[in-house]
Scaffold this motif. Structure first.
Motif, mmCIF file in Angstrom:
data_model
loop_
_atom_site.group_PDB
_atom_site.id
_atom_site.type_symbol
_atom_site.label_atom_id
_atom_site.label_comp_id
_atom_site.label_asym_id
_atom_site.label_seq_id
_atom_site.Cartn_x
_atom_site.Cartn_y
_atom_site.Cartn_z
ATOM 1 N N PRO A 53 -5.646 13.616 -9.019
ATOM 2 C CA PRO A 53 -5.335 12.242 -9.395
ATOM 3 C C PRO A 53 -6.320 11.724 -10.435
ATOM 4 O O PRO A 53 -7.430 12.241 -10.577
ATOM 5 C CB PRO A 53 -5.481 11.473 -8.082
ATOM 6 N N ALA B 70 -0.238 2.952 -10.731
ATOM 7 C CA ALA B 70 -0.324 3.656 -9.445
ATOM 8 C C ALA B 70 0.155 2.800 -8.281
ATOM 9 O O ALA B 70 0.660 3.315 -7.283
ATOM 10 C CB ALA B 70 -1.764 4.106 -9.206
ATOM 11 N N MET C 205 0.630 10.249 -7.902
ATOM 12 C CA MET C 205 0.359 9.244 -6.883
ATOM 13 C C MET C 205 1.233 9.468 -5.656
ATOM 14 O O MET C 205 0.769 9.369 -4.507
ATOM 15 C CB MET C 205 0.589 7.856 -7.476
ATOM 16 N N GLU D 228 -5.599 6.029 -9.431
ATOM 17 C CA GLU D 228 -4.701 6.519 -8.389
ATOM 18 C C GLU D 228 -5.460 6.749 -7.088
ATOM 19 O O GLU D 228 -5.003 6.349 -6.002
ATOM 20 C CB GLU D 228 -4.019 7.810 -8.856
ATOM 21 N N THR E 13 -6.515 3.388 -5.577
ATOM 22 C CA THR E 13 -5.374 2.707 -4.969
ATOM 23 C C THR E 13 -4.982 3.365 -3.652
ATOM 24 O O THR E 13 -4.647 2.677 -2.669
ATOM 25 C CB THR E 13 -4.186 2.697 -5.945
ATOM 26 N N ALA E 14 -5.031 4.688 -3.608
ATOM 27 C CA ALA E 14 -4.736 5.391 -2.360
ATOM 28 C C ALA E 14 -5.715 4.989 -1.265
ATOM 29 O O ALA E 14 -5.328 4.832 -0.096
ATOM 30 C CB ALA E 14 -4.789 6.897 -2.595
#
Length: 417
Positions: A113, A147, A25, A117, A120-121
């Protein structure tokens, strides 16, 4: 890239990958310019209720005039629910465009990822690009290695009700699970805790807050008054803050006390949040499938609860209203504690129709019916949700649909257009 191609990309990624780590992450966010460092945050963990606490908190911040990001996990109706700013979901074209950036960054990494992850990014990148003043970020699983836990120290770290769920990953005791969730506690944050936390869990949170030098706030249940309203209407007064919540049940009133204490903690951190914004935000917050009344004549209640603690909370809310027993449409996943969950809700159910939710992890209707039979006197497995709803509505009794957020997502469009 289209919206559907973007969603397919996230679903193509693995759900889990080896030993827990935040390294992937951090590498992904570094490749994107570290968007997580460009907004302030409230970070919320917990087993049950964290989505409600997050929604209430975000609603208060929006009412106070802040441009507020919100992450919800999992979504109920559609994928874009995961990402919201001031109550509006991410537009399809922005979802697609930012996903192209996420995929390009992921392709540069030594290890790709996992799905959460990347998701969330995307949330962090969108919040940064949209210049959010603050984001309310819901943990996906656990806390320590979630994450979302790459965030800098949040203004507030909140921990909703802790129970036994995901024990294969987080531990099989309340203390072990609480220790994982307490991983979001960082120096400089104010910690807000659920007011009816199990003692074993609360002790771990006290230790974590002390080790980080953080103030720990636990709402005082004595300051909460439940006011009279219609069945499943949750009118509360907490320390003078009054609202008719869109979330029935005493446990949701407790979640609202957390949101009030989070708002007051943010005020102590320097944010301008008036008493009027707190009242307005509490009343305005909504979240699908949290003991949601989707029909009144006859009564139809939809809930995404999917573990024993969630079912117990639902049963307590229904029992407190002295309602007649419900006809239920039930669906659960195989990796949940279905037997204990069914035992918890059984006193509220006169008859049940079982279905398989739309998930590869679903119990079949027949498997769920077999588990329900010792607890509910009249159980019929159904080939489809449509069949189950047709049979249930023919009873003319109050209708309860519960057991899985996947089931709730399938059923809600039948009642809410």
């Amino acid at each position: 890239m289209t919206e559907q191609q973007a969603i397919a990309y996230y679903h193509s990624l693995p759900r889990l990958s080896g030993a827990p780590t935040l390294d992937r992450m951090r590498a992904l966010l570094a490749a994107l310019g570290n968007p997580e460092q460009q907004f302030r945050a409230v970070h919320i963990a917990g087993t049950n209720g964290k989505g409600t606490v997050a929604s209430l908190t975000a609603s208060i911040l929006q009412a106070a005039g802040y441009r507020t990001g919100l992450t919800i996990s999992p979504f109920v109706l559609e994928f874009r629910e995961r990402f919201q700013i001031n109550g509006e979901m991410i537009p399809p074209q922005e979802l697609a465009a930012l996903t192209e950036e996420i995929r390009a960054a992921a392709d540069t990494l030594a290890e790709p990822p996992v799905e959460f992850e990347a998701v969330t990014a995307l949330a962090f990148l969108w919040f940064a690009r949209q210049k959010c003043d603050i984001a309310v970020v819901e943990v996906g699983l656990g806390g320590r290695f979630d994450a979302t836990n790459v965030l800098p120290p949040p203004l507030v770290a909140a921990v909703a009700c802790i129970g036994l769920d995901h024990t294969e990953l987080l531990g099989d005791t309340l203390a072990a699970i609480a220790a994982e969730k307490a991983g979001i506690v960082k120096p400089g944050s104010i910690v807000v805790c659920y007011p009816d936390q199990p003692k074993e869990a609360l002790q771990e949170l006290i230790v974590a807050a002390g080790a980080a030098g953080c103030e720990l706030v636990v709402p005082d249940k004595e300051d909460l008054r439940l006011l009279k309203g219609r069945p499943l209407e949750n009118r509360i007064d907490y320390g003078g803050y009054q609202a008719a919540l869109n979330f029935p049940g005493v446990h949701q009133a407790y979640n609202a006390t957390m949101a009030v204490e989070i708002a007051l903690a943010l005020w102590r951190k320097g944010l301008e949040i008036s008493d009027e914004a707190i009242d307005k935000g509490l009343a305005a917050a909504r979240l699908p499938a949290r003991i949601e009344v989707v029909g009144r004549d006859p009564l139809v209640v939809l809930d995404g609860c999917h573990n024993p603690d969630g079912m117990k909370a639902l049963a307590a809310a229904l029992t407190a209203e002295n309602l007649p027993r419900f006809t239920a449409v039930l669906g659960m996943l195989a990796d949940k504690n279905a037997a204990e969950s069914l035992a918890a809700i059984a006193p509220c159910v006169r008859r049940a129709y079982t279905v398989a939710p739309d998930s590869p992890r679903a119990l079949s209707a027949e498997q769920l019916a077999e588990l329900a039979n010792p607890h509910i006197p009249d159980v019929t497995p159904c080939a489809s949700l449509q069949q189950a709803l047709d049979l249930a509505r023919a009873d003319g009794a109050p209708l309860l649909i519960c057991g899985s957020l996947y089931l709730a997502a399938q059923a809600r469009p039948y009642f809410v257009k």
